[in-house]
Design a protein around this motif. Structure first.
Motif, mmCIF file in Angstrom:
data_model
loop_
_atom_site.group_PDB
_atom_site.id
_atom_site.type_symbol
_atom_site.label_atom_id
_atom_site.label_comp_id
_atom_site.label_asym_id
_atom_site.label_seq_id
_atom_site.Cartn_x
_atom_site.Cartn_y
_atom_site.Cartn_z
ATOM 1 N N GLU A 176 -4.823 -7.579 -14.512
ATOM 2 C CA GLU A 176 -3.948 -6.218 -15.660
ATOM 3 C C GLU A 176 -2.575 -6.735 -14.806
ATOM 4 N N TRP A 177 -3.133 -6.389 -13.668
ATOM 5 C CA TRP A 177 -1.527 -5.119 -13.251
ATOM 6 C C TRP A 177 -0.588 -6.243 -13.210
ATOM 7 N N ASP A 178 -0.627 -7.604 -12.836
ATOM 8 C CA ASP A 178 0.528 -8.577 -12.962
ATOM 9 C C ASP A 178 0.938 -8.643 -14.581
ATOM 10 N N THR A 179 0.764 -7.985 -15.625
ATOM 11 C CA THR A 179 1.087 -8.213 -16.535
ATOM 12 C C THR A 179 1.721 -7.052 -17.487
ATOM 13 N N ALA A 180 1.188 -6.103 -17.149
ATOM 14 C CA ALA A 180 0.663 -4.713 -17.986
ATOM 15 C C ALA A 180 2.278 -4.929 -18.827
ATOM 16 N N ALA A 221 0.560 -1.336 0.282
ATOM 17 C CA ALA A 221 -0.104 -0.090 0.002
ATOM 18 C C ALA A 221 1.528 1.476 0.272
ATOM 19 N N ALA A 222 1.997 0.747 0.779
ATOM 20 C CA ALA A 222 2.939 2.484 0.780
ATOM 21 C C ALA A 222 3.248 2.580 0.039
ATOM 22 N N ALA A 223 4.482 1.865 -0.929
ATOM 23 C CA ALA A 223 4.370 2.161 -2.446
ATOM 24 C C ALA A 223 3.540 2.096 -3.601
ATOM 25 N N GLU A 224 2.252 2.001 -3.049
ATOM 26 C CA GLU A 224 1.239 2.179 -4.548
ATOM 27 C C GLU A 224 1.036 3.708 -3.993
ATOM 28 N N ALA A 225 1.071 4.322 -2.828
ATOM 29 C CA ALA A 225 0.635 5.417 -2.874
ATOM 30 C C ALA A 225 1.555 6.322 -3.366
ATOM 31 N N ILE A 226 2.684 5.528 -3.068
ATOM 32 C CA ILE A 226 3.876 7.070 -3.667
ATOM 33 C C ILE A 226 3.996 6.684 -4.954
ATOM 34 N N ILE A 227 3.580 6.026 -5.182
ATOM 35 C CA ILE A 227 3.252 5.805 -6.972
ATOM 36 C C ILE A 227 2.056 6.546 -7.725
ATOM 37 N N ILE A 228 0.638 6.676 -7.237
ATOM 38 C CA ILE A 228 0.068 7.900 -7.284
ATOM 39 C C ILE A 228 0.242 9.339 -7.126
ATOM 40 N N LEU A 285 -3.778 11.045 -15.716
ATOM 41 C CA LEU A 285 -4.515 10.280 -16.145
ATOM 42 C C LEU A 285 -5.497 9.995 -15.107
ATOM 43 N N PRO A 286 -5.746 8.891 -15.206
ATOM 44 C CA PRO A 286 -6.754 7.881 -14.603
ATOM 45 C C PRO A 286 -5.600 6.314 -13.851
ATOM 46 N N ILE A 287 -5.512 5.836 -12.638
ATOM 47 C CA ILE A 287 -4.601 5.347 -12.251
ATOM 48 C C ILE A 287 -5.586 3.792 -11.678
ATOM 49 N N LEU A 288 -4.994 2.893 -12.424
ATOM 50 C CA LEU A 288 -5.595 1.995 -11.681
ATOM 51 C C LEU A 288 -4.985 0.975 -10.864
ATOM 52 N N GLY A 289 -4.481 0.582 -9.868
ATOM 53 C CA GLY A 289 -3.866 0.346 -8.700
ATOM 54 C C GLY A 289 -4.314 -1.113 -8.526
ATOM 55 N N GLU A 290 -3.252 -2.225 -8.216
ATOM 56 C CA GLU A 290 -3.757 -3.406 -7.360
ATOM 57 C C GLU A 290 -4.812 -2.902 -6.299
ATOM 58 N N GLU A 291 -3.082 -2.253 -4.877
ATOM 59 C CA GLU A 291 -4.404 -1.760 -4.223
ATOM 60 C C GLU A 291 -5.575 -0.907 -3.530
ATOM 61 N N SER A 292 -5.189 -0.366 -4.377
ATOM 62 C CA SER A 292 -6.861 0.342 -4.731
ATOM 63 C C SER A 292 -8.011 -0.347 -5.148
ATOM 64 N N VAL A 293 -7.440 -1.008 -6.253
ATOM 65 C CA VAL A 293 -8.617 -1.877 -6.156
ATOM 66 C C VAL A 293 -9.104 -2.763 -5.062
ATOM 67 N N ALA A 294 -8.840 -3.817 -4.669
ATOM 68 C CA ALA A 294 -8.759 -4.257 -3.506
ATOM 69 C C ALA A 294 -9.508 -3.793 -2.080
ATOM 70 N N ALA A 295 -9.497 -2.325 -2.394
ATOM 71 C CA ALA A 295 -9.957 -1.573 -1.277
ATOM 72 C C ALA A 295 -11.506 -0.609 -2.197
ATOM 73 N N GLY A 296 -11.262 -0.964 -2.906
ATOM 74 C CA GLY A 296 -12.679 -1.181 -3.872
ATOM 75 C C GLY A 296 -12.739 0.207 -4.496
ATOM 76 N N PHE A 323 -3.603 4.843 -16.325
ATOM 77 C CA PHE A 323 -1.757 3.678 -15.888
ATOM 78 C C PHE A 323 -2.352 2.434 -15.459
ATOM 79 N N VAL A 324 -1.956 1.675 -14.994
ATOM 80 C CA VAL A 324 -2.117 0.531 -14.419
ATOM 81 C C VAL A 324 -0.840 -0.577 -13.774
ATOM 82 N N VAL A 325 -1.015 -0.365 -12.469
ATOM 83 C CA VAL A 325 0.140 -0.332 -11.780
ATOM 84 C C VAL A 325 -0.352 -1.341 -10.760
ATOM 85 N N ASP A 326 1.493 -2.004 -10.308
ATOM 86 C CA ASP A 326 1.155 -3.536 -9.534
ATOM 87 C C ASP A 326 2.159 -2.361 -8.497
ATOM 88 N N PRO A 327 2.240 -2.483 -7.152
ATOM 89 C CA PRO A 327 3.421 -1.729 -6.690
ATOM 90 C C PRO A 327 4.044 -2.203 -6.123
#
Length: 275
Positions: free
Chosen positions: A215-219, A51-58, A66-77, A87-91
């Motif tokens: 998708e964030w695993d492979t993009a 989560a901390a790494a995703e926050a820094i990336i965002i 641009l919109p940002i699709l992040g793995e941890e954000s999606v997990a949080a709804g 962007f699509v992000v796997d932190p």
């Protein structure tokens, strides 16, 4: 890493590389102390680094607008309206590897346009290796003290013996048969999006995937490989696409390869093996 240029002056690739470096620094700080992991609702592990790494990336990417699709954000709804470009992000791709401390985990950032990954950054925090694909150009480098050094172009290659990125002993039951059918000479097992990067720099030629990914695993890895001359297709032989909101951003089974011909041949064989 300090930022001296405005977001407008820098390219999206440069911003993504800077974001990945910042995330990697944080991840390594967590890696240096005891790691506490908990299970997500799907049973997969997550640590404070995710989560901390995703926050820094965002924070770094937000300036692009641009919109940002992040793995941890999606997990949080939290799922933004994506549109045609985002962007699509796997932190922290390879959280299990992170917990095992084997070094085979990555930061993944990709840019999607009209359902296709057109730019990708894959950074391995432990080694500092970074792989970037942007259009028709792919390169690798080494991050030292927040700066990318030893930058060099990479491209797919072919050898006399087919090398596959998978483990025959720990993979899907059909993997051993696929190896026999395609006359695979040797296999290499590595975690996270580094599988795509091994193909992109010519260390292997084939990566079949018989188990689920998102998708964030492979993009990012797909963008790097395709920029290096490779291909990624689903088992129907079509290029793997992105923005599958209705499927929870789950990917179908796929195959990555150093050429479209090899990818489609392997996809046909995988279809037959799976019935």
């Amino acid at each position: 890493m300090s930022v001296s240029l405005s977001p407008v002056a820098r390219t999206l690739t440069e911003i993504a590389v800077e974001a990945a470096i910042a995330a990697a620094d944080l991840i390594m700080a967590v890696y240096a102390r005891p790691i506490h992991a908990v299970a997500k609702s799907d049973g997969s592990p997550v640590t404070e680094a995710d989560a901390a790494a995703e926050a820094i990336i965002i924070e770094h990417l937000r300036a692009t607008g641009l919109p940002i699709l992040g793995e941890e954000s999606v997990a949080a709804g939290i799922v933004p309206v994506l549109g045609e470009r985002y962007f699509v992000v796997d932190p922290l791709d390879g959280t299990k590897e992170f917990i095992k401390r084997n070094g085979e985990f990555t930061v993944n950032i990709a840019l999607i346009e009209n359902g296709a990954p057109v730019m990708g950054v894959v950074l391995a925090p432990v080694t500092g290796e970074v792989f970037v694909g942007d259009g028709d150009s792919a390169w690798a480098g080494l991050v030292k003290n927040g700066i990318v050094t030893e930058r060099r172009p990479i491209s797919v290659s072919w050898t006399a013996g087919l090398r596959i990125v998978a483990s025959r002993s720990h993979g899907h039951a059909a993997l051993e048969q696929l190896c026999r059918t395609l006359d695979v000479e040797t296999d290499v097992s590595v975690g996270s999006s580094l599988k795509f990067c091994l193909l992109a720099r010519g260390d292997a030629q084939l990566y079949p995937r018989f188990t689920p990914t998102c998708e964030w695993d492979t993009a990012a890895g797909q963008a790097v490989l395709e920029a290096a001359g490779g291909s990624v297709v689903t088992l129907d032989g079509a290029p793997m696409r992105y923005g599958k909101h209705e499927l929870g951003f789950l990917n179908p089974y796929f195959v990555a390869a150093t050429s479209m011909a090899l990818a489609q041949r392997a996809a046909e064989e995988m279809r037959g093996l799976l019935g």
